[in-house]
Motif scaffolding. Structure first.
Motif, mmCIF file in Angstrom:
data_model
loop_
_atom_site.group_PDB
_atom_site.id
_atom_site.type_symbol
_atom_site.label_atom_id
_atom_site.label_comp_id
_atom_site.label_asym_id
_atom_site.label_seq_id
_atom_site.Cartn_x
_atom_site.Cartn_y
_atom_site.Cartn_z
ATOM 1 N N LEU A 144 78.242 0.338 37.750
ATOM 2 C CA LEU A 144 78.897 -0.531 38.717
ATOM 3 C C LEU A 144 78.795 -2.002 38.318
ATOM 4 O O LEU A 144 79.741 -2.773 38.500
ATOM 5 N N ALA A 145 77.639 -2.411 37.769
ATOM 6 C CA ALA A 145 77.464 -3.805 37.376
ATOM 7 C C ALA A 145 78.443 -4.204 36.286
ATOM 8 O O ALA A 145 78.873 -5.360 36.220
ATOM 9 N N ARG A 146 78.820 -3.236 35.440
ATOM 10 C CA ARG A 146 79.770 -3.543 34.353
ATOM 11 C C ARG A 146 81.185 -3.747 34.890
ATOM 12 O O ARG A 146 81.961 -4.510 34.310
ATOM 13 N N HIS A 147 81.523 -3.098 35.997
ATOM 14 C CA HIS A 147 82.901 -3.138 36.490
ATOM 15 C C HIS A 147 83.089 -4.005 37.742
ATOM 16 O O HIS A 147 84.224 -4.326 38.081
ATOM 17 N N ALA A 148 82.013 -4.374 38.412
ATOM 18 C CA ALA A 148 82.134 -5.072 39.704
ATOM 19 C C ALA A 148 82.588 -6.515 39.514
ATOM 20 O O ALA A 148 82.482 -7.092 38.422
ATOM 21 N N ASN A 149 83.067 -7.103 40.609
ATOM 22 C CA ASN A 149 83.527 -8.495 40.608
ATOM 23 C C ASN A 149 82.342 -9.436 40.384
ATOM 24 O O ASN A 149 81.290 -9.301 41.031
ATOM 25 N N ARG A 150 82.513 -10.398 39.511
ATOM 26 C CA ARG A 150 81.419 -11.305 39.171
ATOM 27 C C ARG A 150 81.118 -12.318 40.288
ATOM 28 O O ARG A 150 80.066 -12.951 40.273
ATOM 29 N N LYS A 151 82.030 -12.471 41.242
ATOM 30 C CA LYS A 151 81.813 -13.422 42.328
ATOM 31 C C LYS A 151 81.056 -12.800 43.510
ATOM 32 O O LYS A 151 80.702 -13.493 44.449
ATOM 33 N N GLY A 152 80.832 -11.487 43.445
ATOM 34 C CA GLY A 152 80.124 -10.810 44.530
ATOM 35 C C GLY A 152 80.910 -9.624 45.040
ATOM 36 O O GLY A 152 82.138 -9.688 45.172
ATOM 37 N N THR A 153 80.212 -8.527 45.351
ATOM 38 C CA THR A 153 80.864 -7.286 45.743
ATOM 39 C C THR A 153 80.097 -6.660 46.901
ATOM 40 O O THR A 153 78.862 -6.557 46.867
ATOM 41 N N TRP A 154 80.843 -6.222 47.916
ATOM 42 C CA TRP A 154 80.216 -5.493 49.020
ATOM 43 C C TRP A 154 79.895 -4.058 48.592
ATOM 44 O O TRP A 154 80.710 -3.396 47.948
ATOM 45 N N ILE A 155 78.699 -3.582 48.969
ATOM 46 C CA ILE A 155 78.335 -2.182 48.763
ATOM 47 C C ILE A 155 77.969 -1.576 50.122
ATOM 48 O O ILE A 155 77.827 -2.286 51.119
ATOM 49 N N GLY A 156 77.809 -0.248 50.159
ATOM 50 C CA GLY A 156 77.673 0.453 51.437
ATOM 51 C C GLY A 156 76.260 0.553 51.971
ATOM 52 O O GLY A 156 75.891 1.596 52.515
ATOM 53 N N LEU A 157 75.474 -0.504 51.866
ATOM 54 C CA LEU A 157 74.113 -0.518 52.399
ATOM 55 C C LEU A 157 74.022 -1.558 53.513
ATOM 56 O O LEU A 157 74.512 -2.678 53.358
ATOM 57 N N ARG A 158 73.375 -1.201 54.656
ATOM 58 C CA ARG A 158 73.270 -2.137 55.772
ATOM 59 C C ARG A 158 72.107 -1.731 56.673
ATOM 60 O O ARG A 158 71.665 -0.570 56.639
ATOM 61 N N ASP A 159 71.622 -2.694 57.466
ATOM 62 C CA ASP A 159 70.593 -2.412 58.483
ATOM 63 C C ASP A 159 71.076 -2.906 59.853
ATOM 64 O O ASP A 159 70.353 -3.567 60.591
ATOM 65 N N LEU A 160 72.314 -2.539 60.197
ATOM 66 C CA LEU A 160 72.930 -2.991 61.443
ATOM 67 C C LEU A 160 72.281 -2.355 62.667
ATOM 68 O O LEU A 160 72.174 -2.988 63.719
ATOM 69 N N ASP A 161 71.843 -1.096 62.543
ATOM 70 C CA ASP A 161 71.290 -0.404 63.705
ATOM 71 C C ASP A 161 69.877 -0.875 64.024
ATOM 72 O O ASP A 161 69.542 -1.089 65.193
ATOM 73 N N ARG A 162 69.035 -1.044 63.023
ATOM 74 C CA ARG A 162 67.654 -1.485 63.224
ATOM 75 C C ARG A 162 67.261 -2.387 62.060
ATOM 76 O O ARG A 162 67.424 -2.016 60.899
#
Length: 303
Positions: free
Chosen positions: A225-243
């Motif tokens: 993913l690091a080789r293909h992701a946007n160099r300015k920043g990329t959202w991934i599916g990790l979060r702590d919204l519930d707790r």
């Protein structure tokens, strides 16, 4: 001629003027005497009339005393008329008082009814609020149960898909088929989206593509993913919204791998509950309302 003749007797003209002034004074005096005489006559007449009225009142009072109380209330006498007027006035006052008392009683009854209706309205409002609260709780419970059921169904479908892929792989099938514009790596397909989006917008964009924000579970996947992701920043599916502090992947898998930047996550600023991948590949918790130019979706490859 006349002016000349008078001028010859100056004494005569002076005597004539003096006589004129004397006549005027006499006339004024007579007028004053007549005025005083008139006033005196009026006073005498007023006194005589007053005496006659008093005598008449004495006669009337004496006659009333001899005839007894019944004659006082006779319609022929002014006293009886006054008494009747007073009696009628007193009767009107009593009627008005009675009417006012009735109106006051009616007002009290109306006020009591208003208080009763207010109390009833307050009770109904309280009951309605209770019903609304119960309905809201039921809706929340129903939504939570529905979300839990959907997550469980998704996990079950994913496990079934994984088993199905493993079965095909064991039979020698090649399971690396991905939709157009998706990139295959190992057993998953990845879509590298571009365009300024908030975290929730990126999540919905992946949902429309029949995928979800990427979940990372190995160093190999991270390097890919690091080789293909946007160099300015990329959202991934990790979060702590519930707790706070309890990070969860979009595929509900365990956080068995991480690549945090030193000092992260720190939940700084106005609250950082969503995770981004920086250009270096390291992770950083960020404000979910921030906009990033890159976001990555994943889905299982088909056989």
């Amino acid at each position: 001629m006349e002016e000349h003749s008078y001028s010859e007797f100056p004494g005569f003209s002076r005597r004539r003027r003096c006589c004129g002034k004397g006549v005027q004074l006499v006339l004024v005096g007579l007028a004053t005497i007549l005025l005083w005489a008139g006033l005196l006559t009026l006073l005498l007449f007023w006194r005589w009339d007053t005496v006659q009225n008093l005598k008449q009142l004495e006669v009337t009072a004496a006659r009333n005393g001899m005839e007894g109380p019944r004659h006082i209330f006779s319609p022929a006498t002014p006293v009886s008329r006054v008494a009747k007027d007073l009696e009628r006035h007193n009767g009107d006052q009593m009627a008005q008082k009675a009417q006012a008392a009735q109106v006051s009683q009616n007002m009290e009854e109306i006020q009591a009814e208003q208080k009763r209706m207010k109390a009833q309205d307050s009770e109904l409002s309280w009951s309605l609020d209770g019903l609304r609260s119960d309905l809201s709780n039921l809706k929340s419970l129903s939504l939570n149960e529905r979300h839990t059921a959907l997550h469980s169904l998704e996990r079950l479908q994913e496990e079934v898909m994984k088993l199905w892929i493993e079965l095909h792989r064991s039979n020698g099938s090649l399971c690396n088929t991905c939709p157009e514009k998706w990139v295959n790596f190992q057993r998953k397909c990845y879509y590298f989206g571009e365009g300024s989006k908030k975290w929730i917008q990126a999540r919905f964009a992946c949902d429309k593509l029949q995928g979800r924000l990427v979940s990372i579970h190995s160093q190999e996947e991270q390097d890919f993913l690091a080789r293909h992701a946007n160099r300015k920043g990329t959202w991934i599916g990790l979060r702590d919204l519930d707790r706070e502090g309890e990070f969860i992947w979009m595929d509900q898998g365990p956080l068995n791998y991480s690549n945090w930047r030193p000092g992260e996550p720190n939940n700084g600023g106005q609250g950082e509950d969503c995770v981004m991948m920086q250009g270096s590949g390291e992770w950083n918790d960020a404000f979910c309302g921030s906009r990033l130019d890159g976001w990555v979706c994943d889905q299982l490859a088909t056989c």
